[in-house]
Write a protein that holds these residues in place. Sequence first.
Motif, PDB file in Angstrom:
ATOM      1  N   GLU A 137      -0.881  -3.012   0.346  1.00 45.97           N
ATOM      2  CA  GLU A 137       0.285  -2.218   0.768  1.00 45.97           C
ATOM      3  C   GLU A 137      -0.217  -0.910   1.345  1.00 45.97           C
ATOM      4  O   GLU A 137      -1.187  -0.349   0.847  1.00 45.97           O
ATOM      5  CB  GLU A 137       1.216  -1.902  -0.410  1.00 45.97           C
ATOM      6  CG  GLU A 137       1.904  -3.098  -1.029  1.00 45.97           C
ATOM      7  CD  GLU A 137       3.034  -3.668  -0.164  1.00 45.97           C
ATOM      8  OE1 GLU A 137       3.396  -3.029   0.841  1.00 45.97           O
ATOM      9  OE2 GLU A 137       3.520  -4.755  -0.499  1.00 45.97           O
ATOM     10  N   ARG A 138       0.483  -0.415   2.370  1.00 46.30           N
ATOM     11  CA  ARG A 138       0.129   0.866   2.980  1.00 46.30           C
ATOM     12  C   ARG A 138       1.003   1.983   2.431  1.00 46.30           C
ATOM     13  O   ARG A 138       2.144   1.742   2.045  1.00 46.30           O
ATOM     14  CB  ARG A 138       0.347   0.798   4.507  1.00 46.30           C
ATOM     15  CG  ARG A 138      -0.630  -0.121   5.225  1.00 46.30           C
ATOM     16  CD  ARG A 138      -0.257  -0.304   6.695  1.00 46.30           C
ATOM     17  NE  ARG A 138      -0.306   0.935   7.466  1.00 46.30           N
ATOM     18  CZ  ARG A 138      -1.407   1.462   7.987  1.00 46.30           C
ATOM     19  NH1 ARG A 138      -2.563   0.853   7.833  1.00 46.30           N
ATOM     20  NH2 ARG A 138      -1.368   2.579   8.675  1.00 46.30           N
ATOM     21  N   LYS A 139       0.451   3.206   2.393  1.00 47.82           N
ATOM     22  CA  LYS A 139       1.307   4.354   2.118  1.00 47.82           C
ATOM     23  C   LYS A 139       2.409   4.370   3.183  1.00 47.82           C
ATOM     24  O   LYS A 139       2.108   4.068   4.338  1.00 47.82           O
ATOM     25  CB  LYS A 139       0.505   5.668   2.198  1.00 47.82           C
ATOM     26  CG  LYS A 139      -0.549   5.812   1.121  1.00 47.82           C
ATOM     27  CD  LYS A 139      -1.262   7.153   1.214  1.00 47.82           C
ATOM     28  CE  LYS A 139      -2.191   7.242   2.393  1.00 47.82           C
ATOM     29  NZ  LYS A 139      -2.995   8.482   2.445  1.00 47.82           N
ATOM     30  N   PRO A 140       3.636   4.680   2.931  1.00 47.53           N
ATOM     31  CA  PRO A 140       4.139   5.339   1.725  1.00 47.53           C
ATOM     32  C   PRO A 140       4.516   4.415   0.567  1.00 47.53           C
ATOM     33  O   PRO A 140       5.124   4.895  -0.384  1.00 47.53           O
ATOM     34  CB  PRO A 140       5.394   6.049   2.255  1.00 47.53           C
ATOM     35  CG  PRO A 140       5.901   5.156   3.336  1.00 47.53           C
ATOM     36  CD  PRO A 140       4.670   4.587   3.987  1.00 47.53           C
ATOM     37  N   ASP A 141       4.173   3.133   0.600  1.00 44.46           N
ATOM     38  CA  ASP A 141       4.547   2.250  -0.504  1.00 44.46           C
ATOM     39  C   ASP A 141       3.954   2.771  -1.821  1.00 44.46           C
ATOM     40  O   ASP A 141       2.787   3.174  -1.874  1.00 44.46           O
ATOM     41  CB  ASP A 141       4.036   0.834  -0.233  1.00 44.46           C
ATOM     42  CG  ASP A 141       4.633  -0.180  -1.185  1.00 44.46           C
ATOM     43  OD1 ASP A 141       5.539  -0.923  -0.762  1.00 44.46           O
ATOM     44  OD2 ASP A 141       4.207  -0.211  -2.358  1.00 44.46           O
ATOM     45  N   VAL A 142       4.763   2.737  -2.862  1.00 41.43           N
ATOM     46  CA  VAL A 142       4.348   3.295  -4.155  1.00 41.43           C
ATOM     47  C   VAL A 142       3.151   2.544  -4.751  1.00 41.43           C
ATOM     48  O   VAL A 142       2.360   3.118  -5.511  1.00 41.43           O
ATOM     49  CB  VAL A 142       5.545   3.325  -5.144  1.00 41.43           C
ATOM     50  CG1 VAL A 142       5.942   1.918  -5.554  1.00 41.43           C
ATOM     51  CG2 VAL A 142       5.227   4.177  -6.360  1.00 41.43           C
ATOM     52  N   THR A 143       2.983   1.284  -4.358  1.00 41.08           N
ATOM     53  CA  THR A 143       1.919   0.461  -4.953  1.00 41.08           C
ATOM     54  C   THR A 143       0.540   1.091  -4.791  1.00 41.08           C
ATOM     55  O   THR A 143      -0.279   1.069  -5.715  1.00 41.08           O
ATOM     56  CB  THR A 143       1.900  -0.942  -4.293  1.00 41.08           C
ATOM     57  OG1 THR A 143       3.224  -1.450  -4.321  1.00 41.08           O
ATOM     58  CG2 THR A 143       0.960  -1.875  -5.023  1.00 41.08           C
ATOM     59  N   ILE A 144       0.271   1.658  -3.626  1.00 40.23           N
ATOM     60  CA  ILE A 144      -1.074   2.216  -3.390  1.00 40.23           C
ATOM     61  C   ILE A 144      -1.313   3.447  -4.264  1.00 40.23           C
ATOM     62  O   ILE A 144      -2.417   3.677  -4.745  1.00 40.23           O
ATOM     63  CB  ILE A 144      -1.315   2.503  -1.880  1.00 40.23           C
ATOM     64  CG1 ILE A 144      -2.780   2.865  -1.629  1.00 40.23           C
ATOM     65  CG2 ILE A 144      -0.376   3.534  -1.323  1.00 40.23           C
ATOM     66  CD1 ILE A 144      -3.203   2.813  -0.166  1.00 40.23           C
ATOM     67  N   PHE A 145      -0.248   4.210  -4.537  1.00 45.19           N
ATOM     68  CA  PHE A 145      -0.404   5.363  -5.427  1.00 45.19           C
ATOM     69  C   PHE A 145      -0.630   4.884  -6.872  1.00 45.19           C
ATOM     70  O   PHE A 145      -1.429   5.465  -7.609  1.00 45.19           O
ATOM     71  CB  PHE A 145       0.814   6.282  -5.327  1.00 45.19           C
ATOM     72  CG  PHE A 145       1.001   6.891  -3.965  1.00 45.19           C
ATOM     73  CD1 PHE A 145       0.172   7.920  -3.529  1.00 45.19           C
ATOM     74  CD2 PHE A 145       1.985   6.424  -3.099  1.00 45.19           C
ATOM     75  CE1 PHE A 145       0.325   8.487  -2.268  1.00 45.19           C
ATOM     76  CE2 PHE A 145       2.146   6.975  -1.833  1.00 45.19           C
ATOM     77  CZ  PHE A 145       1.321   8.007  -1.418  1.00 45.19           C
ATOM     78  N   GLU A 146       0.078   3.838  -7.250  1.00 44.68           N
ATOM     79  CA  GLU A 146      -0.107   3.265  -8.599  1.00 44.68           C
ATOM     80  C   GLU A 146      -1.533   2.758  -8.780  1.00 44.68           C
ATOM     81  O   GLU A 146      -2.187   3.016  -9.789  1.00 44.68           O
ATOM     82  CB  GLU A 146       0.871   2.096  -8.817  1.00 44.68           C
ATOM     83  CG  GLU A 146       2.295   2.518  -9.059  1.00 44.68           C
ATOM     84  CD  GLU A 146       3.271   1.341  -9.028  1.00 44.68           C
ATOM     85  OE1 GLU A 146       4.440   1.569  -9.366  1.00 44.68           O
ATOM     86  OE2 GLU A 146       2.872   0.213  -8.644  1.00 44.68           O
ATOM     87  N   LYS A 147      -2.017   2.046  -7.764  1.00 43.23           N
ATOM     88  CA  LYS A 147      -3.370   1.479  -7.853  1.00 43.23           C
ATOM     89  C   LYS A 147      -4.423   2.591  -7.840  1.00 43.23           C
ATOM     90  O   LYS A 147      -5.442   2.500  -8.532  1.00 43.23           O
ATOM     91  CB  LYS A 147      -3.613   0.505  -6.692  1.00 43.23           C
ATOM     92  CG  LYS A 147      -2.785  -0.769  -6.774  1.00 43.23           C
ATOM     93  CD  LYS A 147      -3.374  -1.736  -7.782  1.00 43.23           C
ATOM     94  CE  LYS A 147      -2.468  -2.908  -8.120  1.00 43.23           C
ATOM     95  NZ  LYS A 147      -2.353  -3.954  -7.152  1.00 43.23           N
ATOM     96  N   ALA A 148      -4.172   3.628  -7.058  1.00 45.33           N
ATOM     97  CA  ALA A 148      -5.112   4.751  -7.006  1.00 45.33           C
ATOM     98  C   ALA A 148      -5.198   5.431  -8.370  1.00 45.33           C
ATOM     99  O   ALA A 148      -6.292   5.740  -8.856  1.00 45.33           O
ATOM    100  CB  ALA A 148      -4.687   5.742  -5.934  1.00 45.33           C
ATOM    101  N   ALA A 149      -4.053   5.649  -8.991  1.00 42.44           N
ATOM    102  CA  ALA A 149      -4.043   6.274 -10.324  1.00 42.44           C
ATOM    103  C   ALA A 149      -4.782   5.382 -11.322  1.00 42.44           C
ATOM    104  O   ALA A 149      -5.638   5.855 -12.089  1.00 42.44           O
ATOM    105  CB  ALA A 149      -2.602   6.509 -10.779  1.00 42.44           C
ATOM    106  N   ALA A 150      -4.464   4.108 -11.282  1.00 41.42           N
ATOM    107  CA  ALA A 150      -5.093   3.168 -12.223  1.00 41.42           C
ATOM    108  C   ALA A 150      -6.602   3.101 -12.017  1.00 41.42           C
ATOM    109  O   ALA A 150      -7.365   2.940 -12.976  1.00 41.42           O
ATOM    110  CB  ALA A 150      -4.468   1.777 -12.055  1.00 41.42           C
ATOM    111  N   ALA A 151      -7.044   3.265 -10.760  1.00 40.56           N
ATOM    112  CA  ALA A 151      -8.477   3.164 -10.449  1.00 40.56           C
ATOM    113  C   ALA A 151      -9.298   4.258 -11.127  1.00 40.56           C
ATOM    114  O   ALA A 151     -10.498   4.112 -11.310  1.00 40.56           O
ATOM    115  CB  ALA A 151      -8.688   3.215  -8.936  1.00 40.56           C
ATOM    116  N   CYS A 152      -8.642   5.368 -11.483  1.00 42.06           N
ATOM    117  CA  CYS A 152      -9.393   6.404 -12.203  1.00 42.06           C
ATOM    118  C   CYS A 152      -8.857   6.550 -13.630  1.00 42.06           C
ATOM    119  O   CYS A 152      -9.047   7.593 -14.263  1.00 42.06           O
ATOM    120  CB  CYS A 152      -9.375   7.728 -11.446  1.00 42.06           C
ATOM    121  SG  CYS A 152      -7.758   8.432 -11.199  1.00 42.06           S
ATOM    122  N   GLY A 153      -8.202   5.514 -14.109  1.00 48.05           N
ATOM    123  CA  GLY A 153      -7.760   5.494 -15.506  1.00 48.05           C
ATOM    124  C   GLY A 153      -6.566   6.380 -15.792  1.00 48.05           C
ATOM    125  O   GLY A 153      -6.290   6.710 -16.946  1.00 48.05           O
TER     126      GLY A 153
END
Length: 216
Positions: A137-153
Amino acid sequence: MQQLVIFDLDNTLVDRQGPLADWVSAFSAHHALDDHDRVRLLQFMRERCCPSTFEVIRAQFGLAPSPETLWRDYCAHMARSVTCFPGVLDGLAMLRSAGWNVVVATNGGTEIQTAKATTSGVADHVDAVCTSEAVGERKPDVTIFEKAAAACGADLALGGWVVGDGVETDIRGGRAAGLRTIWISGGRPWPEGDIVPEHITADACQAIKLLLTTAS
Ligand SMILES: [Mg+2]
């Protein structure tokens, strides 16, 4: 509690416009494109560039090399030419030593975005680099922000910040993800609209200073 900041990459942490303009100039000279075409090409590639972009360019200018070859040449140039804006790497290091979770969320192909993050030194100064191609998914989709947060715990539900130069991708997307936002203006005025960022700064270094001194 550890705080989270999600940075955009292109024209936020690294200068994409300079190397892109250089590439377009060299490409135009090589293929004997005139000034008018050079400007059109730069505008066309400014917002987004992916393998299919070169199918259009090849057809439009009647070029001999395959789209794959053109894309490869472009990627190689950008990967070796992209640099951070001055002070960015030190700023990222300061954020991390202050205990921040620092991650990049960028729209684009994984190979080229990762190459740019590596060449510029950004990859060594953040906890993760999250690309839209990898996420699906591309920004602005919320999924990429969720995955980014999860990627750093980190957990998006606990809040955080998005820093970027994209009005729709970074600011609208960040707000929709429940995050606070800093818009990198590069001297541009904030466009009229239904949303405003929490802060506007000229560049990423000023945004980092703001986070270090005022964010809570
Ligand atoms: Mg950007």
